[in-house]
Design an enzyme around this catalytic site. Structure first.
Site, short mmCIF file in Angstrom:
data_model
loop_
_atom_site.label_atom_id
_atom_site.label_comp_id
_atom_site.label_asym_id
_atom_site.label_seq_id
_atom_site.Cartn_x
_atom_site.Cartn_y
_atom_site.Cartn_z
N GLY A 1 -12.66 -68.55 25.30
CA GLY A 1 -13.92 -67.82 25.26
C GLY A 1 -13.93 -66.78 24.16
N GLY A 2 -13.61 -65.55 24.52
CA GLY A 2 -13.68 -64.40 23.60
C GLY A 2 -13.05 -64.66 22.23
CE LYS B 1 -16.72 -67.51 28.42
NZ LYS B 1 -16.00 -66.68 29.38
N GLY C 1 -11.87 -63.51 30.52
CA GLY C 1 -12.49 -62.34 29.91
C GLY C 1 -11.85 -61.02 30.32
CG ASN D 1 -17.35 -71.33 26.95
OD1 ASN D 1 -18.51 -71.34 26.54
ND2 ASN D 1 -17.03 -71.02 28.20
CD GLU E 1 -18.22 -66.79 32.17
OE1 GLU E 1 -18.93 -67.38 31.34
OE2 GLU E 1 -17.16 -66.20 31.85
CG HIS F 1 -17.35 -71.54 32.64
ND1 HIS F 1 -17.44 -70.25 33.08
CD2 HIS F 1 -16.40 -71.55 31.67
CE1 HIS F 1 -16.58 -69.50 32.40
NE2 HIS F 1 -15.95 -70.27 31.54
CB SER G 1 -7.23 -63.67 28.66
OG SER G 1 -8.28 -62.98 29.32
CD GLU H 1 -11.95 -71.83 31.68
OE1 GLU H 1 -11.68 -71.48 30.52
OE2 GLU H 1 -13.10 -71.79 32.15
P1 PGA Z 1 -11.94 -66.03 27.83
O1 PGA Z 1 -12.92 -67.14 28.47
O2 PGA Z 1 -11.08 -66.78 26.82
O3 PGA Z 1 -12.86 -65.03 27.18
O4 PGA Z 1 -11.14 -65.48 28.94
C1 PGA Z 1 -12.46 -68.44 28.77
C2 PGA Z 1 -13.56 -69.23 29.40
O5 PGA Z 1 -14.35 -68.66 30.16
O6 PGA Z 1 -13.68 -70.46 29.17
#
Ligand code: PGA
Length: 258
Positions: A237-238, A15, A176, A13, A100, A98, A216, A170
Site C-alpha cells: 500500500g503506502g 488505494k 498502514g 495497491n 478495508e 481487501h 507495511s 494481510e
Molecule cells: P500498507 O497496505 O502497505 O500501507 O500497509 C497494504 C494493503 O493494504 O494492501
C-alpha cells in the site's frame, strides 16, 4: 524464496490516492523499471485512473489491476463497476475482499465469493485478501479466521477455475500501521494458508497458488519477507505510492534461506 513454480508478484495497491497526472507519472516510472524487476509487477489503481494507466503500460509486462469490482455484469447498480468493464478498460487483475472493504463497507466472504466468480469469468487474475485483526490474533482466533475466509471466499470453484488465483495474507494490524509481521510470523501464516488450500483442492493445487504478504511492506523489510519459503510476493500500500520505495521492492534481493 518461494518455489520456482510460483513467480514472485510485487503488486502496488494505490488505494484512494493520486491525481491522474500523478498516476501517469508513477506508472511510467514502474514501467521503466520493470525490465530489472525480480518478479512480475502489478499496479492496482483507482477506477478513474485505469484507462490512463492502461495507456502508459501498453506493451509493457506490468499488469494493471483494479481494487474491487461488482459481480453483476451490467444493469441498475449505481456507483458500481463490473468485471467486464475492468477488462474493457485494460485491467488484467483485481483485488477482492481487501480488509478495508470488509471493515468499512461490510463485505462478507459471500460477497468476496461472488466477486471472485465474476473476476474469473471475465478472465481477471483475482487477488483475494484475507487476514486477522489484532483482537483476533490476541485471542488466538487467527487460524479460524483464515480458514473461514479461505473456505467462504473460494467456495464452489473447481481447482481448474482457480488456476489464476492469488491469495494475499494481510494481517489487519499490519496494514498502514508500520507494524509489519515478522518474517517468521508471515511464513507461519502462509504455511497455514497453503495447508488450507491443500485441504480444499490437494497439494498440487496448493503449491501452485501464489500467496502474497501485505501489511507495511517497505524497501527495508521486503528482502527478509521474500526470503521466506511460502511468501510469493507482496501487496504493497503506502510504499507503492513512493517511486523509490516501490522500485526497490520490485527489485527485491533474494536472501536464500540455508
Ligand atoms: P500498507 O497496505 O502497505 O500501507 O500497509 C497494504 C494493503 O493494504 O494492501
Amino acid at each position: 524464496m518461494s518455489s520456482p513454480l510460483r513467480r514472485p508478484l510485487l503488486a502496488g495497491n494505490w488505494k484512494m490516492n493520486l491525481t491522474l497526472a500523478q498516476s501517469v507519472d508513477l506508472a511510467r516510472a514502474v514501467k521503466d523499471a520493470a525490465a530489472s524487476a525480480s518478479g512480475e509487477v502489478a499496479v492496482c489503481v483507482p477506477f478513474t485512473a485505469i484507462a490512463a494507466v492502461a495507456e502508459v503500460l501498453r506493451g509493457s509486462p506490468v499488469k494493471l489491476g483494479a481494487q474491487d469490482l461488482y459481480w453483476e455484469a451490467s444493469g441498475a447498480y449505481t456507483g458500481e463497476i463490473s468485471a467486464g468493464m475492468l477488462t474493457d478498460a485494460g485491467c488484467q487483475m483485481a483485488i477482492l475482499g481487501h480488509s478495508e472493504r470488509r471493515k468499512l463497507f461490510s463485505e462478507s466472504d459471500e460477497w468476496v465469493n461472488k466477486k471472485l466468480g465474476a473476476a474469473l469469468k471475465a478472465g481477471l487474475t483475482p487477488i483475494v485478501c484475507i487476514g486477522e485483526t489484532l483482537e483476533e490474533r490476541e485471542t488466538q482466533k487467527t487460524w479460524r479466521v483464515l480458514e473461514t475466509q479461505i473456505a467462504g471466499g473460494l467456495k464452489g470453484f473447481a481447482p481448474a477455475d482457480l488456476s489464476k488465483l492469488v491469495v494475499a495474507y494481510e494481517p489487519v494490524w499490519a496494514i498502514g500501521t508500520g507494524k509489519t509481521a515478522t518474517p517468521a510470523q508471515a511464513q507461519e501464516a502462509h504455511l497455514f494458508v497453503r495447508a488450507q488450500l491443500a485441504k480444499l483442492h490437494g497439494e498440487g493445487f496448493a503449491s501452485s497458488v501464489r500467496v502474497l504478504y501485505g501489511g507495511s511492506v517497505t524497501a527495508e523489510n521486503v528482502d527478509s519477507l521474500m526470503a521466506q519459503a511460502d511468501v510469493d510476493g507482496a501487496l504493497v500500500g503506502g510504499a507503492s505510492l513512493k517511486k523509490d520505495a516501490f522500485l526497490r521492492i520490485m527489485g527485491f534481493r533474494e536472501l536464500k534461506a540455508a
